[in-house]
Design an enzyme around this catalytic site. Sequence first.
Site, PDB file in Angstrom:
ATOM      1  N   GLU A   1       3.645  -5.086   7.213  1.00 11.93           N
ATOM      2  CA  GLU A   1       2.914  -4.051   8.142  1.00 11.93           C
ATOM      3  C   GLU A   1       3.247  -3.879   9.544  1.00 11.93           C
ATOM      4  O   GLU A   1       3.101  -3.001  10.106  1.00 11.93           O
ATOM      5  CB  GLU A   1       1.671  -4.574   8.007  1.00 11.93           C
ATOM      6  CG  GLU A   1       0.815  -4.470   6.618  1.00 11.93           C
ATOM      7  CD  GLU A   1       1.188  -5.637   5.819  1.00 11.93           C
ATOM      8  OE1 GLU A   1       2.020  -6.332   5.983  1.00 11.93           O
ATOM      9  OE2 GLU A   1       0.483  -5.745   4.654  1.00 11.93           O
TER      10      GLU A   1
ATOM     11  N   GLU B   1      -0.807  -9.255  -0.683  1.00 14.49           N
ATOM     12  CA  GLU B   1      -2.246  -9.444  -0.576  1.00 14.49           C
ATOM     13  C   GLU B   1      -3.079  -9.611  -2.125  1.00 14.49           C
ATOM     14  O   GLU B   1      -3.939 -10.356  -2.315  1.00 14.49           O
ATOM     15  CB  GLU B   1      -2.815  -8.518   0.432  1.00 14.49           C
ATOM     16  CG  GLU B   1      -2.413  -8.773   1.647  1.00 14.49           C
ATOM     17  CD  GLU B   1      -2.740  -7.741   2.627  1.00 14.49           C
ATOM     18  OE1 GLU B   1      -2.524  -6.266   2.383  1.00 14.49           O
ATOM     19  OE2 GLU B   1      -3.742  -7.937   3.666  1.00 14.49           O
TER      20      GLU B   1
ATOM     21  N   ALA C   1       0.961  -1.144   0.095  1.00 17.12           N
ATOM     22  CA  ALA C   1      -0.103   0.213  -0.063  1.00 17.12           C
ATOM     23  C   ALA C   1       0.990   1.470  -0.058  1.00 17.12           C
ATOM     24  O   ALA C   1       2.086   1.128   0.583  1.00 17.12           O
ATOM     25  CB  ALA C   1      -0.848  -0.093   0.968  1.00 17.12           C
TER      26      ALA C   1
ATOM     27  N   GLY D   1       0.402  -5.089   0.718  1.00 17.13           N
ATOM     28  CA  GLY D   1      -0.678  -5.070  -0.208  1.00 17.13           C
ATOM     29  C   GLY D   1      -0.478  -5.734  -1.497  1.00 17.13           C
ATOM     30  O   GLY D   1      -1.194  -6.210  -2.092  1.00 17.13           O
TER      31      GLY D   1
HETATM   32  N1  COA Z   1       4.359   3.464  -0.269  1.00 17.90           N
HETATM   33  C1  COA Z   1       4.831   4.393  -0.691  1.00 17.90           C
HETATM   34  N2  COA Z   1       6.112   4.668  -1.490  1.00 17.90           N
HETATM   35  C2  COA Z   1       6.978   3.569  -1.673  1.00 17.90           C
HETATM   36  C3  COA Z   1       6.563   2.277  -0.936  1.00 17.90           C
HETATM   37  C4  COA Z   1       5.358   2.303  -0.620  1.00 17.90           C
HETATM   38  N3  COA Z   1       4.995   1.161   0.123  1.00 17.90           N
HETATM   39  N4  COA Z   1       7.704   1.674  -1.358  1.00 17.90           N
HETATM   40  C5  COA Z   1       8.772   2.279  -1.995  1.00 17.90           C
HETATM   41  N5  COA Z   1       8.045   3.520  -2.192  1.00 17.90           N
HETATM   42  C6  COA Z   1       8.734   4.435  -2.853  1.00 17.90           C
HETATM   43  C7  COA Z   1       9.875   5.395  -1.909  1.00 17.90           C
HETATM   44  O1  COA Z   1       9.512   6.108  -1.061  1.00 17.90           O
HETATM   45  C8  COA Z   1      10.906   5.842  -2.886  1.00 17.90           C
HETATM   46  O2  COA Z   1      10.194   6.975  -3.289  1.00 17.90           O
HETATM   47  P1  COA Z   1      10.963   8.369  -3.354  1.00 17.90           P
HETATM   48  O3  COA Z   1      11.999   7.964  -4.264  1.00 17.90           O
HETATM   49  O4  COA Z   1       9.941   9.406  -3.979  1.00 17.90           O
HETATM   50  O5  COA Z   1      11.766   8.333  -1.928  1.00 17.90           O
HETATM   51  C9  COA Z   1      10.794   5.026  -3.894  1.00 17.90           C
HETATM   52  O6  COA Z   1       9.371   4.137  -3.924  1.00 17.90           O
HETATM   53  C10 COA Z   1      11.693   3.924  -4.239  1.00 17.90           C
HETATM   54  O7  COA Z   1      11.669   3.041  -3.101  1.00 17.90           O
HETATM   55  P2  COA Z   1      13.381   2.879  -2.247  1.00 17.90           P
HETATM   56  O8  COA Z   1      12.926   2.805  -1.089  1.00 17.90           O
HETATM   57  O9  COA Z   1      14.151   4.269  -2.509  1.00 17.90           O
HETATM   58  O10 COA Z   1      14.092   1.755  -3.030  1.00 17.90           O
HETATM   59  P3  COA Z   1      14.780   0.817  -2.175  1.00 17.90           P
HETATM   60  O11 COA Z   1      15.464  -0.200  -3.331  1.00 17.90           O
HETATM   61  O12 COA Z   1      15.838   1.443  -1.274  1.00 17.90           O
HETATM   62  O13 COA Z   1      14.098  -0.170  -1.163  1.00 17.90           O
HETATM   63  C11 COA Z   1      11.987  -1.456  -0.526  1.00 17.90           C
HETATM   64  C12 COA Z   1      12.872  -1.189  -1.791  1.00 17.90           C
HETATM   65  C13 COA Z   1      10.861  -2.291  -1.165  1.00 17.90           C
HETATM   66  C14 COA Z   1      12.955  -2.248   0.456  1.00 17.90           C
HETATM   67  C15 COA Z   1      11.455  -0.171   0.187  1.00 17.90           C
HETATM   68  O14 COA Z   1      11.010   0.719  -0.608  1.00 17.90           O
HETATM   69  C16 COA Z   1      10.523  -0.358   1.326  1.00 17.90           C
HETATM   70  O15 COA Z   1      10.690  -0.920   2.595  1.00 17.90           O
HETATM   71  N6  COA Z   1       9.246  -0.159   0.775  1.00 17.90           N
HETATM   72  C17 COA Z   1       8.030  -0.308   1.758  1.00 17.90           C
HETATM   73  C18 COA Z   1       7.441  -1.563   1.700  1.00 17.90           C
HETATM   74  C19 COA Z   1       6.313  -1.584   2.717  1.00 17.90           C
HETATM   75  O16 COA Z   1       6.491  -1.702   4.041  1.00 17.90           O
HETATM   76  N7  COA Z   1       5.201  -2.030   2.104  1.00 17.90           N
HETATM   77  C20 COA Z   1       4.011  -2.537   2.987  1.00 17.90           C
HETATM   78  C21 COA Z   1       3.049  -1.005   3.224  1.00 17.90           C
HETATM   79  S1  COA Z   1       1.942  -1.738   4.297  1.00 17.90           S
END
Ligand code: COA
Length: 260
Positions: free
Chosen positions: A134, A114, A67, A111
Amino acid sequence: MPTYETITVDRRDAVAVLTINRPEKLNALNKQVHAEAVRALDELKADETVKVLVITGSGEKSFIAGADIREFQAQTPITQRDTFHERTLFNSIDTFPKPVIAMINGFCLGGGNELALACDIRICSENAKFSQPEINLGLIPGGGGTQRLTRLIGEGRSMEIMLTGDMIDAQTAYNFGLVNHVYTAAELESKTMELANKIAEKAPIALQLAKEAVKFASRSSLDEGLRREVDLFALCFSTEDKQEGVSAFLEKRKPVFKGK
Ligand code: COA
């Protein structure tokens, strides 16, 4: 054809490919994606030329990174409850009458996982990573994860995934039965399309009823499920495609199904 900003819909003969298209945010699911994808599903459901749906994410890094966390900031308990009590994308996929394959090309988180769980079949690339993170945000899954993942891979494995928020790799996901196949990134699309095209050749009404019967298995007792199966099996006997399938077998030729 309606136009979308956050998804694309590509029809390849009998297979439609719906791609979540926010690669700069790793295809995180925001409200606009939800709304557009639900609209596209309605349209694809009504389109008789579409027999199978493939859902994927754009780019090579991510299927769906969950999400959109930014949107959580403004949500209140009431707005969040309303969002998930309304017709959700997860439920629209779950109740989609045609076969749906998740083609998982990288991060499959929260999500995103999911959403994949609401699909019928999951296929991933070797670089795919799965988690329900989450818990790291002080949350629990709200798009069906606690229920669908547990039914698919069992309570112990599901608990560890929910309680740690840790990622598992593609091979572990395969060993758990979370995905049906793992392919190299280069092979993922061709292998997925091969499977989708094979399914698309089958009798559409039988596909729909088979889905209904299999999905009912985890939502009913064995006795209820067996009764439902008999009814759905009998319903197939009302179709022209059953006549065609049986005749083609007896005449030693390939059946031509019409979805009638
Ligand atoms: N929601 C909103 N934005 C997200 C996102 C999410 N779930 N997952 C990634 N992004 C965005 C980042 O904020 C970043 O945006 P920015 O460039 O404007 O800062 C962009 O996507 C790239 O992500 P980044 O974190 O820089 O890539 P990474 O390779 O360093 O890390 C992940 C990848 C997947 C490990 C990391 O993005 C992450 O942990 N994301 C969240 C995952 C999560 O918790 N999802 C469940 C939500 S309930």
